[in-house]
Scaffold this motif. Structure first.
Motif, short mmCIF file in Angstrom:
data_model
loop_
_atom_site.label_atom_id
_atom_site.label_comp_id
_atom_site.label_asym_id
_atom_site.label_seq_id
_atom_site.Cartn_x
_atom_site.Cartn_y
_atom_site.Cartn_z
N VAL A 200 -5.74 4.83 0.65
CA VAL A 200 -5.02 3.75 -0.02
C VAL A 200 -5.57 2.45 0.57
O VAL A 200 -5.19 2.05 1.66
CB VAL A 200 -3.49 3.84 0.19
N PRO A 201 -6.49 1.81 -0.17
CA PRO A 201 -7.12 0.60 0.37
C PRO A 201 -6.13 -0.54 0.50
O PRO A 201 -5.44 -0.88 -0.45
CB PRO A 201 -8.19 0.28 -0.67
N GLY A 202 -6.03 -1.09 1.69
CA GLY A 202 -5.18 -2.26 1.89
C GLY A 202 -3.75 -1.97 2.24
O GLY A 202 -2.97 -2.90 2.45
N LEU A 203 -3.34 -0.72 2.36
CA LEU A 203 -1.95 -0.42 2.71
C LEU A 203 -1.76 -0.62 4.21
O LEU A 203 -2.40 0.04 5.02
CB LEU A 203 -1.59 1.02 2.34
N ALA A 204 -0.89 -1.56 4.57
CA ALA A 204 -0.59 -1.80 5.98
C ALA A 204 0.51 -0.85 6.44
O ALA A 204 0.48 -0.34 7.55
CB ALA A 204 -0.17 -3.24 6.21
N GLY A 205 1.49 -0.61 5.57
CA GLY A 205 2.58 0.30 5.92
C GLY A 205 3.80 0.06 5.06
O GLY A 205 3.80 -0.82 4.19
N THR A 206 4.82 0.87 5.31
CA THR A 206 6.05 0.77 4.53
C THR A 206 7.25 0.70 5.47
O THR A 206 7.20 1.18 6.60
CB THR A 206 6.23 2.00 3.61
N VAL A 207 8.32 0.12 4.94
CA VAL A 207 9.62 0.12 5.60
C VAL A 207 10.61 0.56 4.55
O VAL A 207 10.67 -0.03 3.47
CB VAL A 207 9.99 -1.27 6.14
N ALA A 208 11.37 1.63 4.83
CA ALA A 208 12.26 2.18 3.82
C ALA A 208 13.69 2.21 4.31
O ALA A 208 13.98 2.53 5.46
CB ALA A 208 11.82 3.60 3.46
N GLY A 209 14.59 1.90 3.37
CA GLY A 209 16.01 2.06 3.60
C GLY A 209 16.49 3.24 2.79
O GLY A 209 15.78 4.25 2.65
N ASP A 210 17.66 3.12 2.21
CA ASP A 210 18.22 4.20 1.40
C ASP A 210 17.66 4.21 -0.01
O ASP A 210 17.31 5.25 -0.54
CB ASP A 210 19.74 4.05 1.36
N ASP A 211 17.54 3.01 -0.62
CA ASP A 211 17.07 2.93 -2.00
C ASP A 211 16.04 1.82 -2.22
O ASP A 211 15.71 1.49 -3.34
CB ASP A 211 18.25 2.73 -2.95
N ILE B 159 12.18 0.15 -0.70
CA ILE B 159 11.00 0.28 0.15
C ILE B 159 10.23 -1.03 0.09
O ILE B 159 9.98 -1.55 -1.00
CB ILE B 159 10.06 1.41 -0.33
N PHE B 160 9.85 -1.54 1.25
CA PHE B 160 8.95 -2.68 1.32
C PHE B 160 7.57 -2.13 1.65
O PHE B 160 7.41 -1.41 2.63
CB PHE B 160 9.38 -3.68 2.40
N VAL B 161 6.59 -2.48 0.83
CA VAL B 161 5.21 -2.01 1.01
C VAL B 161 4.37 -3.23 1.35
O VAL B 161 4.21 -4.13 0.52
CB VAL B 161 4.67 -1.32 -0.26
N ALA B 162 3.83 -3.24 2.58
CA ALA B 162 3.00 -4.36 3.02
C ALA B 162 1.53 -4.04 2.74
O ALA B 162 1.06 -2.94 3.03
CB ALA B 162 3.21 -4.60 4.51
N VAL B 163 0.85 -5.03 2.19
CA VAL B 163 -0.56 -4.90 1.85
C VAL B 163 -1.35 -5.88 2.73
O VAL B 163 -0.96 -7.04 2.85
CB VAL B 163 -0.79 -5.20 0.34
N THR B 164 -2.43 -5.39 3.34
CA THR B 164 -3.17 -6.22 4.29
C THR B 164 -3.85 -7.42 3.64
O THR B 164 -3.94 -8.48 4.25
CB THR B 164 -4.26 -5.39 5.02
N ASP B 165 -4.34 -7.25 2.43
CA ASP B 165 -5.08 -8.30 1.75
C ASP B 165 -4.47 -8.49 0.36
O ASP B 165 -4.41 -7.53 -0.42
CB ASP B 165 -6.54 -7.88 1.64
N PRO B 166 -4.00 -9.68 0.03
CA PRO B 166 -3.38 -9.89 -1.28
C PRO B 166 -4.23 -9.46 -2.46
O PRO B 166 -3.70 -9.05 -3.49
CB PRO B 166 -3.14 -11.41 -1.32
#
Length: 140
Positions: free
Chosen positions: A102-113, A115-122
């Motif tokens: 997955v090019p550019g995926l920095a990571g995810t933060v998930a709650g119950d419903d 998800i924040f998906v951070a991308v390294t390069d816009p």
């Protein structure tokens, strides 16, 4: 002609035995997908290497799995917000984090419903969104 149509036309008209050759032919036609994007498109189209060349392999229609809904909200410059049914965010985020290439995926933060998906390069936001959409279609 879109990328999928161009891929299918090329593999029908020519014997292509290498993904790099296919990528060069696409670039010559003004379409330059990354290697990982090309691999995902081939998989989505049911294109496989058979007898040393790429061909479309007809598969029986998949049984539609029961899965929770997922809504994607882009939050530029480098964030996707995914909204899903309660209880599914962590499972989906884990599947996304474990997805190879997955090019550019920095990571995810998930709650119950959510998800924040951070991308390294816009500039990679669209590619990461495509991976998320593919995961959704697979029922992950």
């Amino acid at each position: 002609m879109n990328l999928d149509e161009t891929i299918l036309r090329l593999i029908t008209e020519q014997e292509i035995s290498d993904q790099a050759v296919l990528q060069e032919l696409l670039e010559a036609r003004g379409q330059a997908p990354s290697q990982s994007t090309l691999s995902r498109r081939l998989k989505k189209l049911g294109v496989q290497k058979v007898a040393g060349r790429y061909q479309r392999v007809e598969a029986p229609p998949p049984v539609a799995p029961v899965r929770p809904w997922l809504r994607i909200i882009e939050a530029p410059p480098n964030l996707l917000v995914l909204k899903t049914a309660p209880g599914y965010a962590q499972v989906f985020a884990l599947a996304l984090d474990r997805e190879p290439d997955v090019p550019g995926l920095a990571g995810t933060v998930a709650g119950d419903d959510t998800i924040f998906v951070a991308v390294t390069d816009p500039s990679r936001l669209r590619e990461v969104r495509e991976v998320v959409e593919e995961l959704m279609s697979r029922g992950t």
